[in-house]
Design a protein around this motif. Sequence first.
Motif, PDB file in Angstrom:
ATOM      1  N   LYS A  37       0.832  -1.208   0.000  1.00  0.00           N
ATOM      2  CA  LYS A  37       0.000   0.000   0.000  1.00  0.00           C
ATOM      3  C   LYS A  37       0.862   1.251   0.000  1.00  0.00           C
ATOM      4  CE  LYS A  37      -4.136  -1.893   2.246  1.00  0.00           C
ATOM      5  NZ  LYS A  37      -4.991  -1.859   3.460  1.00  0.00           N
ATOM      6  N   MET A  38       1.928   1.250   0.812  1.00  0.00           N
ATOM      7  CA  MET A  38       2.814   2.412   0.850  1.00  0.00           C
ATOM      8  C   MET A  38       3.520   2.609  -0.482  1.00  0.00           C
ATOM      9  SD  MET A  38       4.501   2.407   4.697  1.00  0.00           S
ATOM     10  CE  MET A  38       5.015   0.679   4.695  1.00  0.00           C
ATOM     11  N   PHE A  39       3.893   1.503  -1.130  1.00  0.00           N
ATOM     12  CA  PHE A  39       4.574   1.603  -2.421  1.00  0.00           C
ATOM     13  C   PHE A  39       3.660   2.222  -3.476  1.00  0.00           C
ATOM     14  CE2 PHE A  39       5.277  -0.291  -6.624  1.00  0.00           C
ATOM     15  CZ  PHE A  39       6.579   0.131  -6.873  1.00  0.00           C
ATOM     16  N   PHE A  40       2.427   1.730  -3.574  1.00  0.00           N
ATOM     17  CA  PHE A  40       1.523   2.201  -4.625  1.00  0.00           C
ATOM     18  C   PHE A  40       0.942   3.587  -4.330  1.00  0.00           C
ATOM     19  CE2 PHE A  40       1.488  -2.370  -5.630  1.00  0.00           C
ATOM     20  CZ  PHE A  40       1.733  -2.290  -6.993  1.00  0.00           C
ATOM     21  N   ARG A  41       1.068   4.051  -3.103  1.00  0.00           N
ATOM     22  CA  ARG A  41       0.650   5.417  -2.800  1.00  0.00           C
ATOM     23  C   ARG A  41       1.649   6.447  -3.315  1.00  0.00           C
ATOM     24  NH1 ARG A  41      -1.267   4.077   3.373  1.00  0.00           N
ATOM     25  NH2 ARG A  41      -3.359   3.258   2.853  1.00  0.00           N
ATOM     26  N   GLU A  42       2.897   6.035  -3.492  1.00  0.00           N
ATOM     27  CA  GLU A  42       3.919   6.933  -4.038  1.00  0.00           C
ATOM     28  C   GLU A  42       3.824   6.891  -5.560  1.00  0.00           C
ATOM     29  OE1 GLU A  42       5.846   8.945  -2.385  1.00  0.00           O
ATOM     30  OE2 GLU A  42       5.261   8.267  -0.372  1.00  0.00           O
ATOM     31  N   LYS A  43       2.956   7.708  -6.114  1.00  0.00           N
ATOM     32  CA  LYS A  43       2.646   7.640  -7.538  1.00  0.00           C
ATOM     33  C   LYS A  43       3.868   7.852  -8.412  1.00  0.00           C
ATOM     34  CE  LYS A  43      -1.720   7.156  -6.506  1.00  0.00           C
ATOM     35  NZ  LYS A  43      -2.360   5.824  -6.592  1.00  0.00           N
ATOM     36  N   ASP A  44       4.721   8.826  -8.057  1.00  0.00           N
ATOM     37  CA  ASP A  44       5.884   9.095  -8.891  1.00  0.00           C
ATOM     38  C   ASP A  44       6.838   7.911  -8.902  1.00  0.00           C
ATOM     39  OD1 ASP A  44       6.369   9.481  -6.225  1.00  0.00           O
ATOM     40  OD2 ASP A  44       7.656  11.229  -6.473  1.00  0.00           O
ATOM     41  N   VAL A  46       5.992   4.733  -8.412  1.00  0.00           N
ATOM     42  CA  VAL A  46       5.348   3.659  -9.166  1.00  0.00           C
ATOM     43  C   VAL A  46       5.521   3.882 -10.667  1.00  0.00           C
ATOM     44  CG1 VAL A  46       3.131   2.599  -9.736  1.00  0.00           C
ATOM     45  CG2 VAL A  46       3.667   3.152  -7.366  1.00  0.00           C
ATOM     46  N   VAL A  47       5.281   5.107 -11.106  1.00  0.00           N
ATOM     47  CA  VAL A  47       5.416   5.421 -12.538  1.00  0.00           C
ATOM     48  C   VAL A  47       6.843   5.191 -13.003  1.00  0.00           C
ATOM     49  CG1 VAL A  47       5.340   7.283 -14.233  1.00  0.00           C
ATOM     50  CG2 VAL A  47       3.491   7.039 -12.574  1.00  0.00           C
ATOM     51  N   PHE A  48       7.822   5.657 -12.229  1.00  0.00           N
ATOM     52  CA  PHE A  48       9.222   5.480 -12.622  1.00  0.00           C
ATOM     53  C   PHE A  48       9.601   4.001 -12.656  1.00  0.00           C
ATOM     54  CE2 PHE A  48      13.718   4.998 -11.593  1.00  0.00           C
ATOM     55  CZ  PHE A  48      14.303   5.791 -12.573  1.00  0.00           C
ATOM     56  N   THR A  49       9.190   3.250 -11.629  1.00  0.00           N
ATOM     57  CA  THR A  49       9.558   1.835 -11.542  1.00  0.00           C
ATOM     58  C   THR A  49       9.072   1.041 -12.743  1.00  0.00           C
ATOM     59  OG1 THR A  49       9.526   1.893  -9.113  1.00  0.00           O
ATOM     60  CG2 THR A  49       9.304  -0.265 -10.169  1.00  0.00           C
ATOM     61  N   PHE A  50       7.817   1.264 -13.158  1.00  0.00           N
ATOM     62  CA  PHE A  50       7.257   0.474 -14.245  1.00  0.00           C
ATOM     63  C   PHE A  50       7.497   1.093 -15.626  1.00  0.00           C
ATOM     64  CE2 PHE A  50       4.577  -0.901 -10.612  1.00  0.00           C
ATOM     65  CZ  PHE A  50       4.833  -2.259 -10.684  1.00  0.00           C
ATOM     66  N   ALA A  51       7.599   2.423 -15.686  1.00  0.00           N
ATOM     67  CA  ALA A  51       7.745   3.075 -16.987  1.00  0.00           C
ATOM     68  C   ALA A  51       9.182   3.048 -17.494  1.00  0.00           C
ATOM     69  CB  ALA A  51       7.253   4.521 -16.910  1.00  0.00           C
ATOM     70  N   LEU A 132       5.531  -9.022  -5.649  1.00  0.00           N
ATOM     71  CA  LEU A 132       4.406  -8.415  -6.354  1.00  0.00           C
ATOM     72  C   LEU A 132       4.895  -7.466  -7.442  1.00  0.00           C
ATOM     73  CD1 LEU A 132       1.395  -7.771  -6.708  1.00  0.00           C
ATOM     74  CD2 LEU A 132       1.621  -6.077  -4.876  1.00  0.00           C
ATOM     75  N   VAL A 133       5.825  -6.595  -7.099  1.00  0.00           N
ATOM     76  CA  VAL A 133       6.336  -5.617  -8.067  1.00  0.00           C
ATOM     77  C   VAL A 133       7.059  -6.318  -9.215  1.00  0.00           C
ATOM     78  CG1 VAL A 133       7.931  -3.676  -8.393  1.00  0.00           C
ATOM     79  CG2 VAL A 133       6.500  -3.787  -6.347  1.00  0.00           C
ATOM     80  N   ALA A 134       7.869  -7.334  -8.887  1.00  0.00           N
ATOM     81  CA  ALA A 134       8.623  -8.042  -9.920  1.00  0.00           C
ATOM     82  C   ALA A 134       7.697  -8.780 -10.879  1.00  0.00           C
ATOM     83  CB  ALA A 134       9.606  -9.018  -9.278  1.00  0.00           C
ATOM     84  N   LEU A 135       6.669  -9.435 -10.359  1.00  0.00           N
ATOM     85  CA  LEU A 135       5.731 -10.160 -11.219  1.00  0.00           C
ATOM     86  C   LEU A 135       4.970  -9.200 -12.135  1.00  0.00           C
ATOM     87  CD1 LEU A 135       4.344 -12.810  -8.710  1.00  0.00           C
ATOM     88  CD2 LEU A 135       5.758 -13.254 -10.722  1.00  0.00           C
ATOM     89  N   LEU A 136       4.564  -8.051 -11.601  1.00  0.00           N
ATOM     90  CA  LEU A 136       3.907  -7.053 -12.447  1.00  0.00           C
ATOM     91  C   LEU A 136       4.852  -6.531 -13.513  1.00  0.00           C
ATOM     92  CD1 LEU A 136       1.898  -5.012  -9.772  1.00  0.00           C
ATOM     93  CD2 LEU A 136       0.968  -6.545 -11.507  1.00  0.00           C
ATOM     94  N   GLN A 137       6.104  -6.307 -13.135  1.00  0.00           N
ATOM     95  CA  GLN A 137       7.110  -5.840 -14.092  1.00  0.00           C
ATOM     96  C   GLN A 137       7.297  -6.828 -15.232  1.00  0.00           C
ATOM     97  OE1 GLN A 137       8.679  -2.930 -14.998  1.00  0.00           O
ATOM     98  NE2 GLN A 137      10.061  -2.801 -13.236  1.00  0.00           N
ATOM     99  N   VAL A 138       7.434  -8.099 -14.885  1.00  0.00           N
ATOM    100  CA  VAL A 138       7.614  -9.137 -15.900  1.00  0.00           C
ATOM    101  C   VAL A 138       6.387  -9.230 -16.801  1.00  0.00           C
ATOM    102  CG1 VAL A 138       7.848 -11.630 -16.255  1.00  0.00           C
ATOM    103  CG2 VAL A 138       9.244 -10.479 -14.524  1.00  0.00           C
ATOM    104  N   ALA A 139       5.190  -9.187 -16.212  1.00  0.00           N
ATOM    105  CA  ALA A 139       3.962  -9.293 -16.999  1.00  0.00           C
ATOM    106  C   ALA A 139       3.831  -8.139 -17.990  1.00  0.00           C
ATOM    107  CB  ALA A 139       2.755  -9.324 -16.057  1.00  0.00           C
ATOM    108  N   ILE A 140       4.167  -6.932 -17.557  1.00  0.00           N
ATOM    109  CA  ILE A 140       4.073  -5.766 -18.449  1.00  0.00           C
ATOM    110  C   ILE A 140       5.059  -5.876 -19.600  1.00  0.00           C
ATOM    111  CG2 ILE A 140       4.460  -3.271 -18.582  1.00  0.00           C
ATOM    112  CD1 ILE A 140       3.408  -3.114 -15.677  1.00  0.00           C
TER     113      ILE A 140
END
Length: 285
Positions: A37-44, A46-51, A132-140
Amino acid sequence: MSDTVSPPAAIAASPVIPHRLPSVAATGWSRGIAESKMFFREKDSVVFTFAFPIILLGIFGSIFGGTLEGGPITVSQLYTAGLIGAGVMSASFQNLGIGIAVDRDDGTLKRLAGTPLPRSAYFLGKILNVLLVALLQVAILLAIGVIAYDLTLPAEVSRWFTFTWVFLLGITGSALLGIAASSLPRSARSATAVISMPFVVLQFISGVFIPVTELPEWLINISSLFPLKWMCQGFRSVFLGDAGAAFELTGSYELDRVALVLAAWVAGGLVLCLTTFRWKSRRDG
């Protein structure tokens, strides 16, 4: 004289039932939910990590288009496999190294150490967030590779089994390395620079942005000491298949060596964590 027991005596006579604390698994799961929850609340963040890897894939895929030596594999597919490895290490090594350094500097670790929360639950929560973050990264990245660059997902169960053990060994070794590296920054302000710089260098010498066949031998020797090169090699074996083996240094993916090096980093990373991790910042002594 009344036989009624006075309330204080009745309370004293009643058995005391000890309160059972939640298990480490339960507290770790709750901590993992809080970390996510704390990770996904930091929008900037989150955007940098996945983008960031998506942008790099688009840039390098556009600049270095076409196939490799006229073969069936495109440069973009090669970059997709490499960036999956980089994405896994980014979610584990980089995010953990920086995040724990910040927690130490702002006093979070010190406060948690003074609570009934088991220390192992703190790390379990961090690891669940990393997964969670790694699996989302791989899926994207896989979705972009399939849609934009004609990457073919493997149909063989054996290749998905290879993906599973490369992913698990790679993310575990990288996470342990990130936990150990979190003790290097002197403050939260320097954490990003101290952790990110070696990771960026590793990406350039580990076959993420530049094929390993194009690197000088001394850089290959350095990259071979770290897990990123072997993760990328393992993921290329999964998503590029036999056709991609020709572009490896030895003409083979050397999966037995991949497993050996990544397992060694799991063991070595654990030793580094146990010997270097600090709950207090340097200014606290």
